[in-house]
Design an enzyme around this catalytic site. Structure first.
Site, PDB file in Angstrom:
ATOM      1  N   SER A 124     -41.202  43.122  43.867  1.00 11.29           N
ATOM      2  CA  SER A 124     -41.930  43.741  44.981  1.00 11.29           C
ATOM      3  C   SER A 124     -42.009  45.245  44.776  1.00 11.29           C
ATOM      4  O   SER A 124     -41.107  45.858  44.186  1.00 11.29           O
ATOM      5  CB  SER A 124     -41.160  43.446  46.267  1.00 11.29           C
ATOM      6  OG  SER A 124     -41.614  44.250  47.314  1.00 11.29           O
ATOM      7  N   TYR A 149     -32.754  43.052  51.054  1.00 11.30           N
ATOM      8  CA  TYR A 149     -33.886  42.346  50.429  1.00 11.30           C
ATOM      9  C   TYR A 149     -34.359  43.119  49.201  1.00 11.30           C
ATOM     10  O   TYR A 149     -34.489  42.564  48.105  1.00 11.30           O
ATOM     11  CB  TYR A 149     -35.045  42.169  51.433  1.00 11.30           C
ATOM     12  CG  TYR A 149     -36.321  41.735  50.764  1.00 11.30           C
ATOM     13  CD1 TYR A 149     -36.470  40.443  50.263  1.00 11.30           C
ATOM     14  CD2 TYR A 149     -37.384  42.637  50.590  1.00 11.30           C
ATOM     15  CE1 TYR A 149     -37.641  40.056  49.617  1.00 11.30           C
ATOM     16  CE2 TYR A 149     -38.550  42.257  49.951  1.00 11.30           C
ATOM     17  CZ  TYR A 149     -38.668  40.964  49.463  1.00 11.30           C
ATOM     18  OH  TYR A 149     -39.824  40.595  48.810  1.00 11.30           O
ATOM     19  N   LYS A 153     -34.159  42.246  44.997  1.00  9.08           N
ATOM     20  CA  LYS A 153     -35.268  42.246  44.018  1.00  9.08           C
ATOM     21  C   LYS A 153     -34.913  43.151  42.832  1.00  9.08           C
ATOM     22  O   LYS A 153     -35.133  42.794  41.672  1.00  9.08           O
ATOM     23  CB  LYS A 153     -36.567  42.724  44.676  1.00  9.08           C
ATOM     24  CG  LYS A 153     -37.132  41.755  45.684  1.00  9.08           C
ATOM     25  CD  LYS A 153     -37.613  40.476  45.018  1.00  9.08           C
ATOM     26  CE  LYS A 153     -38.003  39.414  46.006  1.00  9.08           C
ATOM     27  NZ  LYS A 153     -38.214  38.090  45.412  1.00  9.08           N
TER      28      LYS A 153
HETATM   29  P1  NAD Z   1     -42.528  32.251  51.385  1.00  5.53           P
HETATM   30  O1  NAD Z   1     -41.336  32.322  52.295  1.00  5.53           O
HETATM   31  O2  NAD Z   1     -43.791  31.739  51.962  1.00  5.53           O
HETATM   32  O3  NAD Z   1     -42.174  31.395  50.090  1.00  5.53           O
HETATM   33  C1  NAD Z   1     -40.873  31.324  49.552  1.00  5.53           C
HETATM   34  C2  NAD Z   1     -40.517  29.858  49.429  1.00  5.53           C
HETATM   35  O4  NAD Z   1     -39.196  29.765  48.885  1.00  5.53           O
HETATM   36  C3  NAD Z   1     -40.492  29.138  50.773  1.00  5.53           C
HETATM   37  O5  NAD Z   1     -41.305  27.988  50.702  1.00  5.53           O
HETATM   38  C4  NAD Z   1     -39.028  28.778  50.991  1.00  5.53           C
HETATM   39  O6  NAD Z   1     -38.881  27.555  51.681  1.00  5.53           O
HETATM   40  C5  NAD Z   1     -38.504  28.733  49.577  1.00  5.53           C
HETATM   41  N1  NAD Z   1     -37.065  29.011  49.450  1.00  5.53           N
HETATM   42  C6  NAD Z   1     -36.348  30.008  50.030  1.00  5.53           C
HETATM   43  N2  NAD Z   1     -35.056  29.941  49.650  1.00  5.53           N
HETATM   44  C7  NAD Z   1     -34.955  28.874  48.810  1.00  5.53           C
HETATM   45  C8  NAD Z   1     -33.876  28.279  48.102  1.00  5.53           C
HETATM   46  N3  NAD Z   1     -32.636  28.766  48.206  1.00  5.53           N
HETATM   47  N4  NAD Z   1     -34.123  27.202  47.332  1.00  5.53           N
HETATM   48  C9  NAD Z   1     -35.392  26.684  47.236  1.00  5.53           C
HETATM   49  N5  NAD Z   1     -36.444  27.206  47.888  1.00  5.53           N
HETATM   50  C10 NAD Z   1     -36.218  28.282  48.669  1.00  5.53           C
HETATM   51  O7  NAD Z   1     -42.731  33.708  50.772  1.00  5.53           O
HETATM   52  P2  NAD Z   1     -43.931  34.299  49.911  1.00  5.53           P
HETATM   53  O8  NAD Z   1     -44.591  35.327  50.740  1.00  5.53           O
HETATM   54  O9  NAD Z   1     -44.715  33.214  49.320  1.00  5.53           O
HETATM   55  O10 NAD Z   1     -43.100  35.061  48.799  1.00  5.53           O
HETATM   56  C11 NAD Z   1     -42.807  34.480  47.537  1.00  5.53           C
HETATM   57  C12 NAD Z   1     -41.941  35.425  46.750  1.00  5.53           C
HETATM   58  O11 NAD Z   1     -42.619  36.660  46.598  1.00  5.53           O
HETATM   59  C13 NAD Z   1     -40.606  35.753  47.403  1.00  5.53           C
HETATM   60  O12 NAD Z   1     -39.620  35.845  46.391  1.00  5.53           O
HETATM   61  C14 NAD Z   1     -40.851  37.098  48.035  1.00  5.53           C
HETATM   62  O13 NAD Z   1     -39.679  37.856  48.154  1.00  5.53           O
HETATM   63  C15 NAD Z   1     -41.796  37.741  47.029  1.00  5.53           C
HETATM   64  N6  NAD Z   1     -42.635  38.790  47.610  1.00  5.53           N
HETATM   65  C16 NAD Z   1     -43.387  38.506  48.717  1.00  5.53           C
HETATM   66  C17 NAD Z   1     -44.168  39.516  49.290  1.00  5.53           C
HETATM   67  C18 NAD Z   1     -44.992  39.222  50.512  1.00  5.53           C
HETATM   68  O14 NAD Z   1     -45.438  40.163  51.157  1.00  5.53           O
HETATM   69  N7  NAD Z   1     -45.274  37.991  50.866  1.00  5.53           N
HETATM   70  C19 NAD Z   1     -44.171  40.797  48.726  1.00  5.53           C
HETATM   71  C20 NAD Z   1     -43.399  41.046  47.589  1.00  5.53           C
HETATM   72  C21 NAD Z   1     -42.630  40.019  47.036  1.00  5.53           C
HETATM   73  C1  UD1 Z   2     -43.294  45.348  54.280  1.00 10.19           C
HETATM   74  C2  UD1 Z   2     -41.853  45.414  53.860  1.00 10.19           C
HETATM   75  C3  UD1 Z   2     -41.785  45.439  52.339  1.00 10.19           C
HETATM   76  C4  UD1 Z   2     -42.489  44.215  51.754  1.00 10.19           C
HETATM   77  C5  UD1 Z   2     -43.937  44.213  52.264  1.00 10.19           C
HETATM   78  C6  UD1 Z   2     -44.627  42.964  51.795  1.00 10.19           C
HETATM   79  C7  UD1 Z   2     -40.761  46.564  55.707  1.00 10.19           C
HETATM   80  C8  UD1 Z   2     -40.113  47.835  56.162  1.00 10.19           C
HETATM   81  N1  UD1 Z   2     -41.244  46.576  54.458  1.00 10.19           N
HETATM   82  O1  UD1 Z   2     -43.921  46.513  53.816  1.00 10.19           O
HETATM   83  O2  UD1 Z   2     -40.438  45.443  51.909  1.00 10.19           O
HETATM   84  O3  UD1 Z   2     -42.475  44.252  50.347  1.00 10.19           O
HETATM   85  O4  UD1 Z   2     -43.932  44.228  53.699  1.00 10.19           O
HETATM   86  O5  UD1 Z   2     -45.927  42.866  52.255  1.00 10.19           O
HETATM   87  O6  UD1 Z   2     -40.800  45.584  56.424  1.00 10.19           O
HETATM   88  N2  UD1 Z   2     -47.759  48.223  60.880  1.00 10.19           N
HETATM   89  C9  UD1 Z   2     -48.137  48.517  62.173  1.00 10.19           C
HETATM   90  N3  UD1 Z   2     -47.908  47.581  63.132  1.00 10.19           N
HETATM   91  C10 UD1 Z   2     -47.336  46.371  62.881  1.00 10.19           C
HETATM   92  C11 UD1 Z   2     -46.959  46.076  61.545  1.00 10.19           C
HETATM   93  C12 UD1 Z   2     -47.174  47.029  60.583  1.00 10.19           C
HETATM   94  O7  UD1 Z   2     -48.658  49.592  62.444  1.00 10.19           O
HETATM   95  O8  UD1 Z   2     -47.139  45.570  63.814  1.00 10.19           O
HETATM   96  C13 UD1 Z   2     -48.033  49.207  59.821  1.00 10.19           C
HETATM   97  C14 UD1 Z   2     -46.809  49.691  59.069  1.00 10.19           C
HETATM   98  O9  UD1 Z   2     -46.248  50.821  59.694  1.00 10.19           O
HETATM   99  C15 UD1 Z   2     -47.396  49.989  57.678  1.00 10.19           C
HETATM  100  C16 UD1 Z   2     -48.538  48.976  57.540  1.00 10.19           C
HETATM  101  O10 UD1 Z   2     -48.855  48.576  58.871  1.00 10.19           O
HETATM  102  O11 UD1 Z   2     -47.948  51.281  57.660  1.00 10.19           O
HETATM  103  C17 UD1 Z   2     -48.159  47.748  56.724  1.00 10.19           C
HETATM  104  O12 UD1 Z   2     -46.954  47.196  57.244  1.00 10.19           O
HETATM  105  P1  UD1 Z   2     -46.355  45.811  56.708  1.00 10.19           P
HETATM  106  O13 UD1 Z   2     -47.425  44.784  56.691  1.00 10.19           O
HETATM  107  O14 UD1 Z   2     -45.127  45.513  57.501  1.00 10.19           O
HETATM  108  O15 UD1 Z   2     -46.010  46.100  55.181  1.00 10.19           O
HETATM  109  P2  UD1 Z   2     -45.071  47.249  54.533  1.00 10.19           P
HETATM  110  O16 UD1 Z   2     -44.484  48.120  55.558  1.00 10.19           O
HETATM  111  O17 UD1 Z   2     -45.851  47.897  53.464  1.00 10.19           O
END
Ligand code: NAD
Ligand code: UD1
Length: 337
Positions: A124, A149, A153
Site C-alpha cells: 500500500s 496496518y 505492510k
Molecule cells: P478485502 O477485505 O475485501 O479482501 C481481503 C480478503 O482477505 C477478504 O475476503 C478476507 O475475508 C480475507 N482474509 C482476511 N484475513 C484472512 C486470513 N487470515 N486468512 C484467509 N483470508 C483472509 O480487502 P481488499 O480491499 O480487497 O484488499 C486486498 C489487499 O489489498 C489487502 O491485503 C489490503 O490490505 C490491500 N490493500 C487494500 C487497499 C484498499 O484500499 N482496498 C489499499 C492498499 C492495500
Molecule cells: C486510507 C487509509 C490508507 C489506505 C487507503 C486505501 C486512513 C488514515 N488511511 O487512506 O492507509 O491505504 O485508505 O484506500 O484511513 N475523506 C473525507 N470524508 C470521509 C472520508 C474521507 O473527507 O468521510 C477524505 C480524507 O480526508 C482524504 C480523502 O477523503 O483526504 C480520501 O480518504 P480515504 O478514502 O479514507 O483514503 P486515504 O485517507 O487516502
C-alpha cells in the site's frame, strides 16, 4: 498456469480473479470469508462462466493451508488475504500482526517448501507514511508508518525482500496500491464495507443511496487547490489488470521489485464529490468538519516504473470510478451477502 489467489473473494481479489480468468489463467481461491462472501464465486461465474476452485482456509492455520499446496501444483501466488482497516488496527494491533504477518509467513514458508517461486503481494502507498512529497517514487523506500496496518505492510515488504536475498530464483512484485475505488461494470462484484465506511467513495455511495445523511469533508484548509485532501484514485478494474501484468512479469524474471499502482493523478475531495454527482445525477449533501487525525494533504503516485516495467497505464478515469461505484451500490445496497 495455476494461480493461487489468497483473499480472492475480497474486493480487489475478486476483480483480479475475473481478469486472470479472462486471460486464460486457472485460479484457485483461498479465503476465510472474514470480510467477504462465498456468493462472490457465483458472481465470478456470472461474469466469466467459470466458478474457480475455492478453499475456505485461514492463512493462520498452517496445517490446513498446506493441504492446498499438497493438492494443487501452483505456479504463482497473489497474496491479498489480510485485515485492512487502519483505525481498527490501532485498537487491535495483535490481531493485525497475527493475520498480516504470522499468516503471511505461513504462506511464504509453504511457497518455498513446495517450490512456488512467484509472488505478487498487496502492499500500500501507506508504507510511504508522511515522510515524502508526492509524486511518490518507489526508490524513496519506506517512510514512517503511523499505525499497525501500515507497519504490517512495511514488514511484509521487508520479509519478501529478505526471501529474495536468500533465494536467488525467487520472484516477487510488491504492488503499492494508491486508492482503489469503483467496481466491475456489471455491478456484480464491488465493495460495500461492513458498518459505516471509513473511505471516501464507499461513504459517498452510502449517502447517495440514503443510508447516510451527508458526507463529512475532513478539512478544507489543506495546502491544495481547493483546500481539501488530494488522493490518487484508481479504478479497481485497472488495478486488477495491473496484477495480471505483474504475474506475467514475475513468471519471466527473478528478483523482488516494488511498483506503485496508481493513476498518477490527484483528485481533491470536492472534485470526487463533483464527479460522483455527475455519475448519479443528484446533489451530494456534505459538511466541512475538522481534519481527520493522521491525514496528509496530498498523496499521489509516480507511475513511471509501472509503465516501464509492466507496460501498465490506467484506462479508466474518476467518472468511470464513480459511475461503477454507483451502479454497484444501487444493485447491492447491502453488499454481497
Ligand atoms: P478485502 O477485505 O475485501 O479482501 C481481503 C480478503 O482477505 C477478504 O475476503 C478476507 O475475508 C480475507 N482474509 C482476511 N484475513 C484472512 C486470513 N487470515 N486468512 C484467509 N483470508 C483472509 O480487502 P481488499 O480491499 O480487497 O484488499 C486486498 C489487499 O489489498 C489487502 O491485503 C489490503 O490490505 C490491500 N490493500 C487494500 C487497499 C484498499 O484500499 N482496498 C489499499 C492498499 C492495500
Ligand atoms: C486510507 C487509509 C490508507 C489506505 C487507503 C486505501 C486512513 C488514515 N488511511 O487512506 O492507509 O491505504 O485508505 O484506500 O484511513 N475523506 C473525507 N470524508 C470521509 C472520508 C474521507 O473527507 O468521510 C477524505 C480524507 O480526508 C482524504 C480523502 O477523503 O483526504 C480520501 O480518504 P480515504 O478514502 O479514507 O483514503 P486515504 O485517507 O487516502
Amino acid at each position: 498456469m495455476k494461480i493461487l489467489v489468497t483473499g480472492g473473494t475480497g474486493y480487489i481479489g475478486s476483480h483480479t480473479v475475473v481478469e486472470l480468468i479472462n486471460k486464460g489463467y486457472e485460479c484457485i481461491i483461498l479465503d476465510n470469508l472474514y470480510n467477504s462472501s462465498e456468493k462472490v464465486l457465483d458472481r465470478i461465474k456470472m461474469i466469466t462462466d467459470i466458478r474457480p476452485k475455492f478453499y475456505k482456509v485461514d492463512i493462520r492455520d498452517k496445517e490446513t493451508l498446506e493441504e492446498v499446496f499438497k493438492e494443487n501444483k501452483i505456479d504463482a501466488v497473489i497474496h491479498f488475504a489480510g485485515l485492512k482497516a487502519v483505525g481498527e488496527s490501532v485498537a487491535k494491533p495483535l490481531e493485525y500482526y497475527e493475520n498480516n504477518i504470522t499468516g503471511s509467513i505461513n504462506l511464504y514458508e509453504l511457497m518455498l517448501k513446495y517450490n512456488v517461486k512467484n509472488l505478487v503481494f498487496s502492499s500500500s502507498a501507506t508504507v510511504y507514511g508522511d515522510s515524502f512529497k508526492s509524486p511518490l517514487k518507489e526508490e524513496y523506500g519506506r517512510g514512517n508508518t503511523t499505525n499497525p496496518y501500515g507497519a504490517s505492510k512495511a514488514i511484509n515488504e521487508m520479509i519478501i525482500e529478505d526471501i529474495g536475498v536468500a533465494n536467488k530464483d525467487f520472484s516477487a512484485i510488491l504492488l503499492r496500491y494508491f486508492n482503489p475505488v469503483g467496481a466491475h461494470e456489471s455491478g456484480l462484484i464491488g465493495e460495500r464495507p461492513n458498518g459505516i465506511p471509513n473511505n471516501l467513495v464507499p461513504y459517498i455511495s452510502d449517502v447517495v443511496v440514503g443510508k447516510l445523511d451527508h458526507l463529512n469533508v475532513f478539512g478544507d484548509d489543506y495546502d491544495t487547490r481547493d483546500g481539501t485532501g488530494v488522493r490518487d484514485y484508481i479504478h479497481v478494474v485497472d488495478l486488477a489488470k495491473a496484477h495480471v501484468l505483474a504475474i506475467e512479469y514475475a513468471l519471466k524474471h527473478e528478483g523482488v521489485n516494488t511498483i506503485n499502482v496508481g493513476s498518477g493523478n490527484g483528485y481533491s475531495v470536492l472534485e470526487v464529490i463533483k464527479a460522483y454527482e455527475k455519475a448519479c445525477g443528484k446533489p451530494i449533501p456534505y459538511r466541512v468538519t475538522p481534519r481527520r487525525p493522521g491525514d496528509i494533504a496530498t498523496c499521489f503516485a509516480d507511475t513511471n516504473k509501472a509503465s516501464e516495467l509492466l507496460g501498465f497505464n490506467t484506462k479508466l478515469n474518476i467518472e468511470d470510478m464513480c459511475k461503477d461505484a454507483y451502479n454497484f451500490i444501487c444493485k447491492n445496497p447491502d453488499g454481497i451477502e
